[in-house]
Write an enzyme that holds these catalytic residues in place. Structure first.
Site, PDB file in Angstrom:
ATOM      1  N   PHE A   9      59.559 -27.095   8.485  1.00  0.00           N
ATOM      2  CA  PHE A   9      60.611 -26.130   8.139  1.00  0.00           C
ATOM      3  C   PHE A   9      59.963 -24.831   7.676  1.00  0.00           C
ATOM      4  O   PHE A   9      58.911 -24.852   7.025  1.00  0.00           O
ATOM      5  CB  PHE A   9      61.497 -26.645   6.995  1.00  0.00           C
ATOM      6  CG  PHE A   9      62.277 -27.890   7.322  1.00  0.00           C
ATOM      7  CD1 PHE A   9      62.988 -28.012   8.515  1.00  0.00           C
ATOM      8  CD2 PHE A   9      62.317 -28.934   6.415  1.00  0.00           C
ATOM      9  CE1 PHE A   9      63.726 -29.159   8.796  1.00  0.00           C
ATOM     10  CE2 PHE A   9      63.052 -30.085   6.679  1.00  0.00           C
ATOM     11  CZ  PHE A   9      63.745 -30.196   7.879  1.00  0.00           C
ATOM     12  N   GLU A  10      60.659 -23.721   7.924  1.00  0.00           N
ATOM     13  CA  GLU A  10      60.069 -22.415   7.636  1.00  0.00           C
ATOM     14  C   GLU A  10      59.868 -22.148   6.147  1.00  0.00           C
ATOM     15  O   GLU A  10      59.099 -21.271   5.784  1.00  0.00           O
ATOM     16  CB  GLU A  10      60.888 -21.294   8.270  1.00  0.00           C
ATOM     17  CG  GLU A  10      62.242 -21.080   7.620  1.00  0.00           C
ATOM     18  CD  GLU A  10      62.979 -19.860   8.176  1.00  0.00           C
ATOM     19  OE1 GLU A  10      62.417 -19.127   9.003  1.00  0.00           O
ATOM     20  OE2 GLU A  10      64.127 -19.658   7.770  1.00  0.00           O
ATOM     21  N   GLY A  11      60.565 -22.892   5.290  1.00  0.00           N
ATOM     22  CA  GLY A  11      60.331 -22.741   3.860  1.00  0.00           C
ATOM     23  C   GLY A  11      58.920 -23.145   3.461  1.00  0.00           C
ATOM     24  O   GLY A  11      58.479 -22.861   2.349  1.00  0.00           O
TER      25      GLY A  11
END
Lengths: 256, 321
Positions: free
Chosen positions: A53-55
């Site tokens: 995930f981009e987080g």
């Protein structure tokens, strides 16, 4: 019960999207149906699927019933293998660690370009949309699966603005633009599964969803569609797929 | 406002040389900390989306009626609405701008960008990261392979396409971003500013290194001895930091990893109110939650004990098996 009543449009979207993933792959998933579908694949056929995930999350294992409201929330990290900074997780795409990117789409065109920035003239937009987020990075740097609603206004000949590049203007134009890797691979809607011609890079229908005919797909598309010579009908969602999906999203956060 | 896109290296070094980088206590009040942010500054915001937003400091800046700020953050959510809606900023540099994926488009952003003359400057998420990283490295740009082939690059004359001098490949150079001040919220730090961040760190380390000053808000101030017992947990070193403010629930109604999740009923009510009328709805929201309370604690009381406790229970549960 008829076939169409067994599941909602977003449920078949999630299930057919999940079927595109293969065990052992590294997938970079956006929020919404992509996160849900990647998690569904992980809990059914692909236990060795690695979800990013981009987080900054590496190897996510999202808890049933606790879907995160974005890919930047703490819930994304539950039982993950690692957390990184956001720039560093995106750089994994650039280095080539990621097999497939997986995101939603607001507007797509015949070459698989996605627009999430402007409706109308960007200089004086009718609507300013939220923008790319990680979408441009993902679509620039790996092979893409897009899951989206099938509507005429969303399937257009040419997008108003290329936020996340597909095959740009077709042919070799993506490579010529400075993007030698990746590209659109599959587009999944509640009506059909699409791929792209190897030479022209134009979108084509690979398979119809159960109960859907060619005319229905064409009528909901804003340009002339090609149908693959091996066009087939996708097998319907299994009870196991539907049960697992509903167990993951009991509140129908992403499958309303 | 800065007269150049990329701050000249000599000026960056001069500013650094003038900063007091000694090991010293720098705990101040929220009101005093806001004084580090002056009209027209470039302000980098830590966290991302609804996570570790330095909301208390934004709240105070809005109460003090700052103006003409240029905000940069990897992804903005309701914080972007609030800086535009309150009038403290006229420019937001980010990759994504809406209230949250659950709520569709932000009518507040749309109102101010489509009609109101405010600017939303869009970069790819990684490009924002590379801009902070270049700023933190003390180099004027970094190359990336993103944004090429898209129309975003046509909107961004600040980015330069080159042929790589080693391989001949097309690359995009993104300019360093060195904010005048960075606002970062953390779980804990000591009075010197050694900051420990739990969970997702987003772009905060690069942002802290890039900025010409850093204000930390923290859920809790701990002793330097406590920091020294686990130095591997320290993500931002004290010499980057110019002020420290202890503000429990300083990200509310957004989340702070391990402590509280977003206060979703408040968020939903906010979104309904401002999207119904992005001017009047926002003004009423600001009057009630930003301008009227006498203190941050009173603001939290308005959000409500039930909501805060529920968010806390969920936030802590990330550590449950």
């Amino acid at each position: 019960m008829t076939e169409a009543q067994r599941y909602t449009a977003s449920e078949i979207l999630a299930i057919l999207s999940a079927r595109q993933l293969q065990d052992g792959q590294v997938v970079f998933a956006g929020i919404g149906v992509p996160l849900l579908a990647a998690t569904l694949a992980q809990r059914t056929r692909c236990p060795a699927l690695t979800i990013l995930f981009e987080g900054g999350v590496v190897g996510a294992f999202v808890e049933p019933g606790k879907l995160p409201p974005s890919t930047n929330d703490q819930r994304c990290t539950k039982r993950a293998n690692m957390v990184l900074g956001s720039a560093d997780v995106l750089l994994l795409l650039q280095r080539g660690y990621v097999d497939v990117g997986f995101m939603g789409g607001a507007q797509i065109d015949q070459f698989g370009n996605l627009n999430s920035s402007f409706i109308g003239d960007p200089a004086k937009p009718k609507t300013r949309l939220p923008g790319t987020g990680g979408g441009n990075d993902i679509s620039s740097l790996t092979n893409m699966i897009v899951a989206m609603k099938h509507e005429k206004r969303r399937f257009v000949e040419q997008v108003d603005f290329i936020t996340s590049p597909g095959f740009v203007r077709g042919g070799t134009s993506r490579r010529d633009s400075g993007l030698p890797s990746g590209g659109m691979w599959r587009v999944i809607t509640e009506l059909a599964v699409f791929g792209f011609d190897d030479r022209t890079r134009r979108i084509k229908v690979l398979a119809l969803n159960p109960g859907v005919n060619r005319e229905e797909v064409q009528d909901n598309t804003g340009f002339r569609l090609d149908f693959d010579e091996k066009l087939h009908v996708t097998s319907p969602p299994t009870d196991h797929e539907l049960e697992t999906l509903r167990m993951l999203d009991p509140d129908r956060l992403f499958t309303a | 406002m800065p007269d150049t896109l990329v701050e000249p290296y000599t000026r960056l070094r001069e500013k650094m040389a003038q900063r007091n980088r000694s090991l010293r206590e720098k705990v101040v009040s929220l009101e005093e900390a806001a004084g580090f942010v002056q009209d027209g500054m470039k302000v980098g915001i830590g966290g991302s989306t609804m996570s570790r937003t330095p909301m208390a400091l934004l709240w105070e800046l809005i109460r003090q009626h700052r103006k003409d700020l240029s905000i940069s953050r990897c992804i903005v959510s309701t914080d972007g609405d609030l800086v535009f809606g309150s009038g403290i900023a006229n420019h937001v540099v980010t990759s994504w701008f809406a209230q949250g994926i659950l709520w569709g488009l932000s009518k507040v952003m749309r109102h101010h960008v489509e009609n109101g003359g405010k600017r939303y400057e869009e970069w790819s998420h990684m490009a924002v990261g590379m801009r902070f990283r270049a700023g933190g490295m003390g180099v004027p740009f970094l190359p990336t392979r993103a944004m090429l082939g898209s129309d975003i690059v046509g909107q961004r004359p600040e980015a330069k396409q080159i042929d790589c001098p080693f391989t001949g490949e097309k690359l995009l150079l993104v300019p360093a971003l060195n904010p005048d001040v960075a606002l970062i919220h953390v779980q804990r730090c000591d009075p010197y500013g050694n900051a420990q961040i739990d969970g997702l760190q987003f772009m905060d380390i690069d942002l802290a290194l890039a900025a010409n000053s850093v204000i930390l808000t923290t859920e809790r101030i701990v002793s330097n001895d406590q920091i020294r017992r686990a130095p591997d947990q320290t993500k931002i070193p004290f010499f980057c930091v110019d002020a420290v403010v202890e503000v429990p629930y300083g990200s509310a109604p957004h989340e702070c990893y391990g402590l509280y999740e977003p206060m979703m009923r408040h968020m939903e009510a906010y979104v309904a109110q401002v999207n119904a009328d992005p001017v009047k709805g926002m003004q009423e929201y600001l009057d009630r939650y930003f301008y009227s309370p006498k203190s941050w604690n009173e603001y939290l009381s308005l959000i409500g004990m039930d909501e805060v406790l529920e968010a806390t229970q969920k936030g802590r549960s990330i550590y449950n098996d």
